[in-house]
Enzyme design. Structure first.
Site, PDB file in Angstrom:
ATOM      1  N   GLU A 190       0.834  -1.211   0.000  1.00 13.91           N
ATOM      2  CA  GLU A 190       0.000   0.000   0.000  1.00 13.91           C
ATOM      3  C   GLU A 190       0.868   1.261   0.000  1.00 13.91           C
ATOM      4  O   GLU A 190       0.516   2.258  -0.623  1.00 13.91           O
ATOM      5  CB  GLU A 190      -0.958  -0.005   1.193  1.00 13.91           C
ATOM      6  CG  GLU A 190      -1.946  -1.183   1.210  1.00 13.91           C
ATOM      7  CD  GLU A 190      -2.700  -1.385  -0.107  1.00 13.91           C
ATOM      8  OE1 GLU A 190      -2.891  -0.414  -0.864  1.00 13.91           O
ATOM      9  OE2 GLU A 190      -3.088  -2.543  -0.389  1.00 13.91           O
ATOM     10  N   HIS A 196       1.758   2.101  -3.526  1.00 10.90           N
ATOM     11  CA  HIS A 196       0.686   2.862  -4.186  1.00 10.90           C
ATOM     12  C   HIS A 196       0.724   4.318  -3.728  1.00 10.90           C
ATOM     13  O   HIS A 196       0.607   5.242  -4.533  1.00 10.90           O
ATOM     14  CB  HIS A 196      -0.682   2.288  -3.796  1.00 10.90           C
ATOM     15  CG  HIS A 196      -1.069   1.032  -4.527  1.00 10.90           C
ATOM     16  ND1 HIS A 196      -1.182   0.976  -5.899  1.00 10.90           N
ATOM     17  CD2 HIS A 196      -1.399  -0.215  -4.080  1.00 10.90           C
ATOM     18  CE1 HIS A 196      -1.574  -0.248  -6.261  1.00 10.90           C
ATOM     19  NE2 HIS A 196      -1.695  -0.995  -5.178  1.00 10.90           N
ATOM     20  N   GLU A 212      -0.231  -0.582  -9.902  1.00 11.33           N
ATOM     21  CA  GLU A 212       0.150  -1.861  -9.308  1.00 11.33           C
ATOM     22  C   GLU A 212       1.647  -2.131  -9.504  1.00 11.33           C
ATOM     23  O   GLU A 212       2.268  -2.822  -8.697  1.00 11.33           O
ATOM     24  CB  GLU A 212      -0.714  -2.981  -9.912  1.00 11.33           C
ATOM     25  CG  GLU A 212      -0.708  -4.288  -9.152  1.00 11.33           C
ATOM     26  CD  GLU A 212      -1.385  -4.229  -7.774  1.00 11.33           C
ATOM     27  OE1 GLU A 212      -1.938  -3.177  -7.412  1.00 11.33           O
ATOM     28  OE2 GLU A 212      -1.328  -5.245  -7.067  1.00 11.33           O
TER      29      GLU A 212
HETATM   30 ZN    ZN Z   1      -2.422  -2.982  -5.198  1.00  8.03          ZN
END
Ligand code: ZN
Length: 490
Positions: A255, A258, A284
């Site tokens: 996370e 991201h 991603e």
């Molecule tokens: Zn992801």
């Protein structure tokens, strides 16, 4: 131009306000508020939609005089967004929202009982509406193109199918080869890891990678996610399991990957629709790069293992680095996508990609879906689910109408190694820096080549700009062969 920017800032603010409500829903909101919260989010989103599709936006887009390249990109991308937003009739959007609401609760029950038949009529309805949606959006070759384009703009079904086809042909033998080697135990990751220590250990690590808590924060949620309300407020969530180290720690790295992408967007794009990830695949690629290519690498653990040992003395006493590293990199075919290892994960995605295309093309009947799923699992991964909850019913995506989304997970994996190869070329001592816990050069390279552009560049432009070539499975296959060849000794 300024009037256009003001208008787009208001639209962006409304969408971000909705996103804060959604974040709150997943973290702190009391359960009882579900219905009122859904209405509040819908209110803000519909205001944003109305402002965008209003004639005034078109007038401003036509008359605005761009004063910079950013202005030009802003006009170009907003025009595209507007075309997409007006192509789909609001009656269809309303029917889709209603169907997915019903279908989601039917899916939750069906997954619980393992009875696919109770979900099938809902999925049929979702597929019909999705086809209608694709027709409204328009496409060149196949309706699936329109669906994929929502998440990975510019990528075609044919292009993805070609790359995935070669990927599968090369990957299945690697998975079969690994299965012939003695299994590696991950027992050392399954001792007692106190949750508070996991929390602080993970949070220290993501800050070390470059996730800026001055413009972010971490909270707990059932399903980890990251979300942005501006370039200066990008949040992550995590969950911990006291008896398994991996989900919490690697989930946090994922996370944070991201989140660092969105924190790295050029501040000049703040308050515009350009301040967002360019595609789910590129998004991603950033999470996977930090989670897997850095976080599951030997150099990373050369630095972090001694620290982990001090913080988790009970679980890691007497464990050596190599045992820990191998435990973090076990490969074993498994039924559940979200628990899959780095190597087999892409096969879970390709299975969904094929079935989605068949559903949309009408070449598979919904009632035949569960067994088609199980057959393919068996032929690709060598294991067969014994109930549909561990098969076709495991993911929420289809119940929500998110068809065309899955491929972006695998695209992200492929892009992650392509970008990482290029970063390694630019930073020859990357492994040494990683082994010292120094990540700022890598982050700067990603900022410069990926993050800063936001939506100004497409995923293909970013890949070509950073690596010199477009999407390919080569780099990922080489990476898997080299890394797991060494871990398993082939
Ligand atoms: Zn992801």
């Amino acid at each position: 131009m300024q009037a256009l920017k003001d208008r787009l800032a208001r639209i962006t603010d409304l969408n971000h306000a909705a996103a804060i409500l959604e974040w709150d829903q997943e973290t702190y909101m009391p359960e009882g508020a579900e219905i009122s919260r859904a209405r509040q989010v819908a209110t803000l989103r519909s205001f944003a939609h109305e402002l965008l599709v209003d004639e005034q936006t078109t007038t401003l887009l036509e008359s605005a005089k761009p004063e910079s390249e950013i202005d030009q990109d802003l006009i170009r991308i907003t025009k595209k967004d507007l075309v997409k937003a007006t192509k789909v009739p609001s009656s269809l959007i309303a029917r889709m929202a209603e169907a997915s609401g019903r279908s989601k609760s039917a899916w939750q029950k069906a997954r619980h009982t393992g009875n696919f038949d109770t979900f099938a009529p809902h999925l049929e309805k979702i597929v019909d509406l999705t086809i209608e949606h694709a027709e409204a959006l328009g496409y060149k070759d196949s309706p699936y193109d329109a669906l994929l384009d929502q998440y990975e703009e510019g990528m075609t079904t044919a292009q993805v199918a070609e790359v995935f086809g070669r990927l599968r042909d090369n990957l299945v033998p690697i998975v079969q080869k690994i299965a012939t080697f003695p299994a590696i135990s991950d027992q050392v990751l399954r001792g007692y890891f106190p949750e508070e220590t996991q929390w602080s250990f993970g949070l220290d690590a993501v800050q070390q990678l470059g996730y800026d808590l001055h413009c972010g924060r971490q909270d707990r949620s059932t399903h980890p996610f990251s979300t942005a309300f501006s370039i200066t407020d990008v949040r992550i969530t995590t969950r911990t399991d006291p008896h398994f180290f991996s989900p919490g720690f690697f989930g946090s790295l994922h996370e944070a990957g991201h989140a660092m992408y969105e924190q790295g967007i050029d501040l000049a794009l703040e308050g515009t629709p350009l301040a967002d990830g360019t595609s789910l695949g590129i998004h991603e690629s950033q999470s996977r790069l930090w989670e897997n290519l850095i976080g599951r690498s030997l150099p990373f653990w050369k630095h972090y293992f001694p620290i982990a040992q001090k913080q988790f003395p009970d679980a890691l006493k007497g464990v050596d680095l190599n045992t820990f590293y191998r435990a973090a990199n076990t490969v074993a075919p498994s039924l559940i996508r979200v628990e899959a290892d780095e190597v087999t994960y892409n096969l879970h995605i390709m299975l969904r990609f094929e079935l989605e295309q068949e559903m949309i093309a009408g070449t598979i009947r919904i009632k035949d879906l569960p067994e088609a799923w199980n057959d393919r699992m068996e032929s690709w991964l060598g294991i067969r689910p014994t109930n549909y909850s561990e098969g076709v019913l495991q993911d929420i995506h289809w119940s929500l109408g998110a068809i065309g989304y899955f491929p972006t997970y695998a695209l992200g994996n492929l892009m992650s190694t392509q970008l990482f190869d290029a970063a390694k070329k630019a930073i020859p001592d990357l492994d040494e820096l990683t082994a010292k816990g120094e990540f700022s050069e890598l982050l700067s390279w990603l900022r410069k080549n990926v993050h800063q552009y936001g939506r100004r560049r497409s995923s293909d432009e970013i890949l070509r700009g950073a690596t010199g070539s477009g999407l390919s499975e080569d780099s990922w296959l080489k990476y898997v062969d080299a890394k797991f060849g060494e871990v398993y000794g082939f």
